[in-house]
Design a protein around this motif. Sequence first.
Motif, PDB file in Angstrom:
ATOM      1  N   VAL A  84       0.914  -1.047   0.125  1.00 59.33           N
ATOM      2  CA  VAL A  84      -0.018   0.155   0.033  1.00 59.33           C
ATOM      3  C   VAL A  84       0.915   1.221  -0.115  1.00 59.33           C
ATOM      4  O   VAL A  84       1.756   1.379   0.772  1.00 59.33           O
ATOM      5  N   SER A  86       0.970   5.658  -0.173  1.00 59.24           N
ATOM      6  CA  SER A  86      -0.069   6.742   0.253  1.00 59.24           C
ATOM      7  C   SER A  86       0.987   7.984   0.057  1.00 59.24           C
ATOM      8  O   SER A  86       2.143   7.895   0.483  1.00 59.24           O
ATOM      9  N   SER A 177      -8.759   3.083  -9.036  1.00 56.71           N
ATOM     10  CA  SER A 177      -7.894   2.127  -8.802  1.00 56.71           C
ATOM     11  C   SER A 177      -7.749   1.191  -9.912  1.00 56.71           C
ATOM     12  O   SER A 177      -7.158   0.031  -9.361  1.00 56.71           O
ATOM     13  N   SER A 198      -4.485  -1.437  -5.132  1.00 55.71           N
ATOM     14  CA  SER A 198      -4.990  -1.338  -3.708  1.00 55.71           C
ATOM     15  C   SER A 198      -5.238   0.213  -3.530  1.00 55.71           C
ATOM     16  O   SER A 198      -6.084   0.510  -2.562  1.00 55.71           O
ATOM     17  N   SER A 199      -4.770   1.050  -4.394  1.00 54.20           N
ATOM     18  CA  SER A 199      -5.261   2.516  -4.191  1.00 54.20           C
ATOM     19  C   SER A 199      -5.081   3.158  -5.450  1.00 54.20           C
ATOM     20  O   SER A 199      -4.445   2.534  -6.495  1.00 54.20           O
ATOM     21  N   ASP A 201      -3.484   5.638  -6.161  1.00 55.27           N
ATOM     22  CA  ASP A 201      -2.160   6.161  -6.182  1.00 55.27           C
ATOM     23  C   ASP A 201      -1.023   5.184  -7.005  1.00 55.27           C
ATOM     24  O   ASP A 201      -0.372   5.369  -7.791  1.00 55.27           O
TER      25      ASP A 201
END
Length: 504
Positions: A84, A86, A177, A198-199, A201
Amino acid sequence: MNGDTDETNNSEHCSSTNNTTSLSSSAPQNQEKINLSSSFFNESIIVTQNNMNSTINNTTDENLLTISNNNEENPMNKSFKRKVVSFSAMPFEKKVADVYDCLRYMQEGSDFLKVRSYVRQFRRLYTLNDSLTAISWYPTSKKPSKAIITIDSIKEVRLGKTTERLREHAQQFENESMFSIIYTDGNNDYVSLDLVASSADEANIWVTGLSCLISGHGSPLTSSDLEDRQKMRDRWLRDVFAVGLSSTSECEPVNHNEYQPLCGKSSIDEEEAVRLLGDYGISEDKAKIRLQEIQSKKSDDVRGLFSTEDLVDVFKKLSTRPEIYHLLVRYSRNQDFLSTEDFTLFLEAEQGMSKVTREKCLEIIQKFEPSTEAKLLGHLGIDGFTNYLLSPECDIFNANHRSICHEMDHPLSHYFIASSHNTFLLADQLKGPSSVEGFIHALKRGCRCLELHCFDGPDDQPLIHNGTLTSRISLSEALQIFRYFTHNLHSTTACILIVFGLRL
């Protein structure tokens, strides 16, 4: 290689990520009480949101654990860990400043869910090889030579639900995503590999990196090609910070054609570095944290001193917003800047502008691009692009609405008015507490009609309560709160309506 065929004998693994201040009738105390109340109510809202997020995360974790427990027997899955990323918090967290960062992250590998046309979905670890020529995934029941997609076979990379398979079988995932890799298989047929990150980003990192890799028109992307993308920005930053260094040491003028510091004092201390970075919009706290990280890696003889290259690195890491960089790369033509043609396309497709001329684009570039070289070439780099997107010209709020634009000369009955009943009560109507906190909360939420139940009090001072066992507050205390809001916090509000319920 077919996008619909995949290993069916391997088990799937999904790892879960994993007392109220006493009231007073004095005006200074009331103002302090208003500030405290603002903090109190904001805190309540945050707690509520966190509780909601916790519930959602717990539900998601339960679902993921259910899938994982069904497949505990497969030993290959034990080494799997979901990654992950962020970009939303502190400066020492992972940042994307250029395509180098995207490719490095892709080489470390990402855990994606592959979407297929039938029920079973598999999560695999996808990686970019060291030569930047292919992506592969693991685990797989196929031969390693088959679980691979070469970069030269990729024709297009799409972000979002752009394929029929994603639109039909991935409704539960966020659009941002998901992405699709369109490539040709051994039969020269077009196939789509549809993945869920998962995101958003993480999806953007892969879309940006793959877009850069396939832009070489069949030839492998080299390190020099990657360096060329950042040359114009690097020249501007080196010039800026080299001049800054020279101005602090009173040395000879800087030769802008060379990158090495030329003055006698080629480095500065932390205090001067923070000041210099602050001149270009970097906050003091973030700059100190990043500089301390760099300092910890230096040898003792140069510790505490920072060169031009150090300042350039800090600026790029802290000023580059990943979401803006991904947007720039999406519209640029294999460069880390937008030409006037690229910028025209962006303004029309994203900003909704029509009939955008080249002159209009050049006008914006001249206004927001900090690099003189880019201005002369008619290019908008990442720093100028960021300046433009954060400027009032791109503000979604209509500046005409900053002042009251309603017609306020109609009868009162012609308006919808936000009203409140028993505003002074904080709990039940029988024996709960009464407080001006209720008025403060209602006014801060936009209420403009308040109800007061007034009773005779001692010394001919009216009191506000509900006529039951609720506590009492003085009318003068409530009126001071109304006066504060009408004169200080809501100067643009036409009025506050007060409904007096007189109980004799």
